[in-house]
Scaffold this motif. Structure first.
Motif, PDB file in Angstrom:
ATOM      1  N   ALA A  13       0.919  -1.314   0.139  1.00 52.05           N
ATOM      2  CA  ALA A  13      -0.051   0.021   0.019  1.00 52.05           C
ATOM      3  C   ALA A  13       0.790   1.206   0.257  1.00 52.05           C
ATOM      4  CB  ALA A  13      -0.826  -0.102   1.266  1.00 52.05           C
ATOM      5  N   ARG A  17       0.304   6.151  -4.616  1.00 52.64           N
ATOM      6  CA  ARG A  17       0.463   7.567  -4.317  1.00 52.64           C
ATOM      7  C   ARG A  17      -1.020   8.377  -4.752  1.00 52.64           C
ATOM      8  NH1 ARG A  17       5.448   6.415  -7.019  1.00 52.64           N
ATOM      9  NH2 ARG A  17       4.671   6.869  -9.064  1.00 52.64           N
ATOM     10  N   ALA A  18      -1.172   9.236  -4.027  1.00 50.56           N
ATOM     11  CA  ALA A  18      -2.314  10.160  -4.135  1.00 50.56           C
ATOM     12  C   ALA A  18      -2.471  10.433  -5.657  1.00 50.56           C
ATOM     13  CB  ALA A  18      -2.454  11.320  -3.302  1.00 50.56           C
ATOM     14  N   TYR A  35      -5.585  -1.477   3.904  1.00 51.05           N
ATOM     15  CA  TYR A  35      -4.404  -0.538   4.317  1.00 51.05           C
ATOM     16  C   TYR A  35      -4.437   0.882   3.835  1.00 51.05           C
ATOM     17  CZ  TYR A  35      -3.566  -5.031   6.470  1.00 51.05           C
ATOM     18  OH  TYR A  35      -3.571  -6.093   7.078  1.00 51.05           O
ATOM     19  N   LEU A  36      -5.570   1.325   2.999  1.00 49.90           N
ATOM     20  CA  LEU A  36      -5.429   2.529   2.331  1.00 49.90           C
ATOM     21  C   LEU A  36      -6.278   3.380   3.169  1.00 49.90           C
ATOM     22  CD1 LEU A  36      -5.785   1.683  -1.435  1.00 49.90           C
ATOM     23  CD2 LEU A  36      -3.737   2.519  -0.338  1.00 49.90           C
ATOM     24  N   PRO A  37      -5.652   4.435   3.651  1.00 49.11           N
ATOM     25  CA  PRO A  37      -6.640   5.592   4.491  1.00 49.11           C
ATOM     26  C   PRO A  37      -7.868   6.117   3.890  1.00 49.11           C
ATOM     27  CG  PRO A  37      -4.340   6.007   4.904  1.00 49.11           C
ATOM     28  CD  PRO A  37      -4.444   5.049   3.878  1.00 49.11           C
ATOM     29  N   ASP A  38      -8.892   6.579   4.121  1.00 45.19           N
ATOM     30  CA  ASP A  38     -10.088   6.919   3.495  1.00 45.19           C
ATOM     31  C   ASP A  38      -9.466   8.369   2.559  1.00 45.19           C
ATOM     32  OD1 ASP A  38     -11.735   4.841   4.530  1.00 45.19           O
ATOM     33  OD2 ASP A  38     -12.397   6.128   5.871  1.00 45.19           O
ATOM     34  N   ASP A  39      -8.549   8.931   2.932  1.00 46.95           N
ATOM     35  CA  ASP A  39      -7.973  10.209   2.497  1.00 46.95           C
ATOM     36  C   ASP A  39      -6.898   9.989   1.592  1.00 46.95           C
ATOM     37  OD1 ASP A  39      -6.512   9.802   4.421  1.00 46.95           O
ATOM     38  OD2 ASP A  39      -6.537  12.002   5.408  1.00 46.95           O
ATOM     39  N   ALA A  40      -6.556   8.853   1.405  1.00 44.19           N
ATOM     40  CA  ALA A  40      -5.411   8.617   0.489  1.00 44.19           C
ATOM     41  C   ALA A  40      -5.423   9.011  -0.859  1.00 44.19           C
ATOM     42  CB  ALA A  40      -5.046   7.047   0.495  1.00 44.19           C
ATOM     43  N   ILE A  42      -6.340   7.537  -3.546  1.00 41.61           N
ATOM     44  CA  ILE A  42      -6.188   6.394  -4.444  1.00 41.61           C
ATOM     45  C   ILE A  42      -7.335   5.756  -4.929  1.00 41.61           C
ATOM     46  CG2 ILE A  42      -4.793   4.275  -4.646  1.00 41.61           C
ATOM     47  CD1 ILE A  42      -2.913   5.275  -2.608  1.00 41.61           C
TER      48      ILE A  42
END
Length: 215
Positions: A13, A17-18, A35-40, A42
């Motif tokens: 993860a 990148r964003a 494992y990707l934050p909600d605000d990532a 992606i």
């Protein structure tokens, strides 16, 4: 000690990148959305027709009609969209997906990848992997370093039928992260307490130790 499958997915993860649109192959790569934050920033693409795939659902969230390309139930992020597979593959073939993270049976030091069949064993079909490796600019292989029988999966050249030639740029295994460059594997990072010697012994091709070169 080697990374667990969960730790491998979490490490993979970090490669994303964003702003990127990412396709995740079946198997281990499908664990990455957890494992990707909600605000990532992606966006995960599934070739059966979803843009905005989220993590696997909890039991009380399961929707049997909402599945990924591997027929696993999934969730979707806010703003997700759904479309036909012909549109999905047009995205892939048109170069609109930035990264593909794929499982692999073998990866060669020349960047070749084999991930769709073992001769003599039953297969369900090629799937979308050949389109992905030919249409996506960056391919990351996420895989175990050795087979269950202890045989090498990272080799000088693949011995299994190829999915794509010279397409893999980075490999993440339970032992290490390695780059594929100039016809060799280059060690980028080791799992905790895993030594360079262990990585080299588990790899069927020479491994450049960048840490040693840097010092």
């Amino acid at each position: 000690m080697p990374w667990t499958r969960e730790q491998m997915a979490a490490r993979a993860a970090l490669e994303l990148r964003a702003g990127e649109y990412v396709n995740l192959g079946i198997g281990l790569p499908t664990m990455i959305p957890a494992y990707l934050p909600d605000d990532a920033g992606i966006t995960v693409h599934a070739e059966n027709g979803i843009l905005g795939v989220g993590p696997f659902p909890y039991d009380d969230e399961v929707d049997a009609d909402l599945i990924d390309a591997g027929k696993q139930t999934v969730t979707v992020r806010p703003g997700a969209s759904f479309f036909g597979s012909e549109v999905s593959f047009a995205m892939i073939r048109g170069g609109h997906i930035d990264v593909a993270v794929l499982g692999a049976l073998q990866v060669g030091a020349n960047g070749d990848i084999a991930n769709w069949m073992v001769p003599g064993r039953m297969i369900k079909g090629i799937g979308g992997a050949m389109d992905l490796v030919s249409g996506v600019p960056r391919v990351v292989a996420l895989m175990e370093h050795l087979t269950r029988d202890g045989e090498h999966k990272l080799l000088g050249e693949c011995t299994l039928p190829l999915t794509g030639r010279g397409v893999v740029s980075r490999v993440i295994t339970d032992l290490a992260v390695l780059d594929v460059a100039d016809g060799s594997f280059a060690l980028v990072e080791r799992a905790p307490d895993v030594t360079y010697e262990q990585v080299r012994a588990a790899t069927g091709s020479p491994v450049l130790d960048r840490e040693a070169v840097a010092t």
